[in-house]
Design a protein around this motif. Structure first.
Motif, PDB file in Angstrom:
ATOM      1  N   UNK A   1       0.844  -1.203   0.000  1.00  0.00           N
ATOM      2  CA  UNK A   1       0.000   0.000   0.000  1.00  0.00           C
ATOM      3  C   UNK A   1       0.878   1.252   0.000  1.00  0.00           C
ATOM      4  N   UNK A   2       1.918   1.237   0.827  1.00  0.00           N
ATOM      5  CA  UNK A   2       2.844   2.368   0.884  1.00  0.00           C
ATOM      6  C   UNK A   2       3.604   2.510  -0.428  1.00  0.00           C
ATOM      7  N   UNK A   3       4.024   1.387  -1.016  1.00  0.00           N
ATOM      8  CA  UNK A   3       4.764   1.433  -2.278  1.00  0.00           C
ATOM      9  C   UNK A   3       3.914   2.047  -3.387  1.00  0.00           C
ATOM     10  N   UNK A   4       2.630   1.753  -3.383  1.00  0.00           N
ATOM     11  CA  UNK A   4       1.731   2.329  -4.391  1.00  0.00           C
ATOM     12  C   UNK A   4       1.554   3.829  -4.164  1.00  0.00           C
ATOM     13  N   UNK A   5       1.447   4.247  -2.905  1.00  0.00           N
ATOM     14  CA  UNK A   5       1.327   5.668  -2.613  1.00  0.00           C
ATOM     15  C   UNK A   5       2.586   6.438  -3.004  1.00  0.00           C
ATOM     16  N   UNK A   6       3.731   5.782  -2.904  1.00  0.00           N
ATOM     17  CA  UNK A   6       4.997   6.468  -3.185  1.00  0.00           C
ATOM     18  C   UNK A   6       5.180   6.802  -4.655  1.00  0.00           C
ATOM     19  N   UNK A   7       4.487   6.091  -5.549  1.00  0.00           N
ATOM     20  CA  UNK A   7       4.695   6.372  -6.970  1.00  0.00           C
ATOM     21  C   UNK A   7       4.246   7.786  -7.323  1.00  0.00           C
ATOM     22  N   UNK A   8       3.260   8.302  -6.590  1.00  0.00           N
ATOM     23  CA  UNK A   8       2.860   9.690  -6.805  1.00  0.00           C
ATOM     24  C   UNK A   8       3.928  10.659  -6.350  1.00  0.00           C
ATOM     25  N   UNK A   9       4.605  10.309  -5.273  1.00  0.00           N
ATOM     26  CA  UNK A   9       5.668  11.166  -4.746  1.00  0.00           C
ATOM     27  C   UNK A   9       6.912  11.115  -5.623  1.00  0.00           C
TER      28      UNK A   9
ATOM     29  N   UNK B   1       6.984  10.292  -8.839  1.00  0.00           N
ATOM     30  CA  UNK B   1       6.672  10.766 -10.191  1.00  0.00           C
ATOM     31  C   UNK B   1       6.947   9.743 -11.293  1.00  0.00           C
ATOM     32  N   UNK B   2       6.690   8.469 -11.029  1.00  0.00           N
ATOM     33  CA  UNK B   2       6.737   7.485 -12.110  1.00  0.00           C
ATOM     34  C   UNK B   2       5.343   6.890 -12.278  1.00  0.00           C
ATOM     35  N   UNK B   3       5.049   6.416 -13.466  1.00  0.00           N
ATOM     36  CA  UNK B   3       3.702   5.953 -13.787  1.00  0.00           C
ATOM     37  C   UNK B   3       3.686   4.436 -13.951  1.00  0.00           C
ATOM     38  N   UNK B   4       3.507   3.750 -12.846  1.00  0.00           N
ATOM     39  CA  UNK B   4       3.336   2.298 -12.836  1.00  0.00           C
ATOM     40  C   UNK B   4       1.836   2.051 -12.961  1.00  0.00           C
ATOM     41  N   UNK B   5       1.373   1.865 -14.195  1.00  0.00           N
ATOM     42  CA  UNK B   5      -0.055   1.890 -14.504  1.00  0.00           C
ATOM     43  C   UNK B   5      -0.885   1.028 -13.567  1.00  0.00           C
ATOM     44  N   UNK B   6      -0.534  -0.225 -13.439  1.00  0.00           N
ATOM     45  CA  UNK B   6      -1.346  -1.185 -12.686  1.00  0.00           C
ATOM     46  C   UNK B   6      -0.602  -1.715 -11.462  1.00  0.00           C
ATOM     47  N   UNK B   7       0.374  -0.958 -11.005  1.00  0.00           N
ATOM     48  CA  UNK B   7       1.103  -1.246  -9.761  1.00  0.00           C
ATOM     49  C   UNK B   7       1.829  -2.581  -9.805  1.00  0.00           C
ATOM     50  N   UNK B   8       2.445  -2.869 -10.937  1.00  0.00           N
ATOM     51  CA  UNK B   8       3.240  -4.095 -11.039  1.00  0.00           C
ATOM     52  C   UNK B   8       4.418  -4.062 -10.077  1.00  0.00           C
ATOM     53  N   UNK B   9       5.073  -2.907  -9.993  1.00  0.00           N
ATOM     54  CA  UNK B   9       6.183  -2.804  -9.052  1.00  0.00           C
ATOM     55  C   UNK B   9       5.673  -2.725  -7.615  1.00  0.00           C
ATOM     56  N   UNK B  10       4.624  -1.954  -7.392  1.00  0.00           N
ATOM     57  CA  UNK B  10       4.111  -1.770  -6.039  1.00  0.00           C
ATOM     58  C   UNK B  10       3.685  -3.064  -5.386  1.00  0.00           C
ATOM     59  N   UNK B  11       3.158  -4.010  -6.167  1.00  0.00           N
ATOM     60  CA  UNK B  11       2.695  -5.286  -5.600  1.00  0.00           C
ATOM     61  C   UNK B  11       3.701  -6.407  -5.853  1.00  0.00           C
TER      62      UNK B  11
END
Length: 429
Positions: free
Chosen positions: A325-333, A335-345
């Motif tokens: 959840x935190x990793x997904x929130x960090x993409x906004x901070x 400034x990269x566009x991980x469309x479907x949160x492949x990296x975040x999850x």
């Protein structure tokens, strides 16, 4: 002629040679005999993992905008076609042949030297090829989630073909081949926390950085077109994941049963944890959150599924959701566009699962202390993650600068379904 005089030496020779004959028969039967139960289970497991790919297409397809649903789902199906051919021609050989600690050779290219009598443990080598091939098929499809809605199909095909050859096959060799350097280091990865999830999530991040953000209103970029697809997709992924994890022991036994069980427990805990966090953060418990939590739980338990018990699986599931959840929130901070949160999850969850495997493993690898096991886990995460990031970035960069990775801006705005496939995902009249 007295018949007894003839039969007596024959009988004597037979009795004298009988122990050797029986021993020879025993030896032949114990040199990698094919176990029908194991073979049946592994064929079923292979089919279950294959079924995950349509599940992934639904999971990803429901989250993107309606103008890109077909193109996003096609990324998963194209991976089946491209990677089946690559894995058959030389991919399996690069991953599982030879004595080199870093990469295999071409001894098994086109499955040369393998026939219906060849075995891997207690199963036919053909079945081992099929089961491991399903992992090779789905891993590049996971990458597509990070770069969906803005890439050329032709460039995607080139990317996954080159990436699988230069990244997936070598890393699979490091971790799972008998001669692999991480295998010899006793790094624990039962079903692909580093090999599948970490390196695909990292690759998606690298490619997303190279090609840049999607065009359009930021508020509309994250508007799912069909959450029923996504929720159904997460269920199909969970269903297939039982084969993914429980099949990785290559046999029907108590280990497979326990791996199956923890694959049920960890995602349930992760889903509950995700919904609680989401409720606390947004005062809503969404279907997207439930689906994301399930997948996060599946990812974190993957490397540990053959090594941890119920308590460990429960704790791992509860812990992974806050991290993802935190990793997904960090993409906004960041400034990269991980469309479907492949990296975040997959990236974050895979790395976290590999580390937690060393902490919650019921038994350490032979000859390992807790400290040495944890060091092996950390080295495996750093080595595979770093290699995937650098290699994936270079591959994406070269493609972008040559044939072009990203589709033209006007076509991106129109939508990839119409521009690439000449079709619409939905035609409601």
């Amino acid at each position: 002629m007295n018949i007894q005089l003839v039969l007596r030496p024959v009988l004597f020779c037979f009795l004298f040679l009988l122990p050797n004959i029986l021993l020879a028969e025993g030896e032949t039967g114990t040199v990698n005999p094919i176990d029908k139960s194991d073979t049946t289970w592994m064929l079923v497991s292979s089919a279950l993992v294959f079924f995950m790919i349509p599940g992934l297409s639904l999971f990803y397809g429901g989250i993107v905008r309606s103008k890109n649903v077909l193109s996003t789902m096609m990324h998963s199906f194209v991976a089946i076609i491209v990677m089946t051919l690559q894995w058959t021609i030389f991919g399996y050989s690069l991953a599982f042949s030879g004595e080199n600690p870093y990469i295999g050779n071409f001894d098994l290219a086109f499955l040369d030297g393998i026939d219906i009598n060849s075995t891997k443990g207690s199963i036919p080598t053909y079945v081992h090829f099929l089961f491991q091939g399903m992992f090779a098929l789905i891993t590049p499809a996971l990458i597509s989630g990070a770069i969906a809605e803005r890439i050329k199909l032709s460039a995607y095909i080139v990317f996954i073909l080159v990436w699988s050859t230069l990244v997936y096959d070598p890393v699979a060799h490091w971790v799972w081949a008998d001669s692999g350097w991480l295998f010899k280091m006793n790094a624990l990865d039962f079903a692909g926390g580093t090999v599948v999830h970490l390196i695909s999530g990292i690759a998606g991040l690298s490619a997303a950085i190279v090609i840049g953000k999607r065009k359009g209103d930021p508020g509309l970029l994250t508007h799912p077109n069909n959450m029923t697809y996504t929720l159904l997709g997460s269920g199909l992924l969970w269903f297939g994941w039982f084969g993914f994890n429980a099949g990785s022991g290559l046999a029907v036994n108590g280990l497979a049963a326990r791996a199956f069980l923890v694959t049920l427990v960890a995602p349930a805990a992760a889903c509950a944890s995700w919904l609680l966090i989401e409720w606390y953060h947004t005062n809503k418990a969404t279907a997207l959150g439930a689906a994301s939590g399930i997948v996060a739980g599946l990812v974190v338990i993957t490397p540990a599924s053959g090594f941890v018990g119920i308590k460990g699986a429960l704790i791992m599931g509860l812990l992974v959701s806050p991290l993802c959840y935190l990793a997904i929130l960090l993409k906004g901070k960041l400034k990269y566009d991980d469309t479907l949160d492949a990296f975040g999850i997959h990236g974050a969850g895979g790395a976290f699962g590999a580390i937690l495997t060393g902490i919650f493993a019921l038994e350490l690898a032979e000859g390992m202390t807790f400290e040495s096991q944890m060091m092996a886990q950390i080295i495996s995460v750093v080595a595979t993650g770093f290699y995937s990031f650098v290699a994936s970035y270079l591959i994406a960069f070269v493609i972008e600068k040559t044939i072009g990775f990203r589709i033209e801006e006007d076509k991106e705005i129109t939508g990839l379904d119409q521009e690439i496939h000449g079709e619409k995902g939905y035609d409601i009249r």
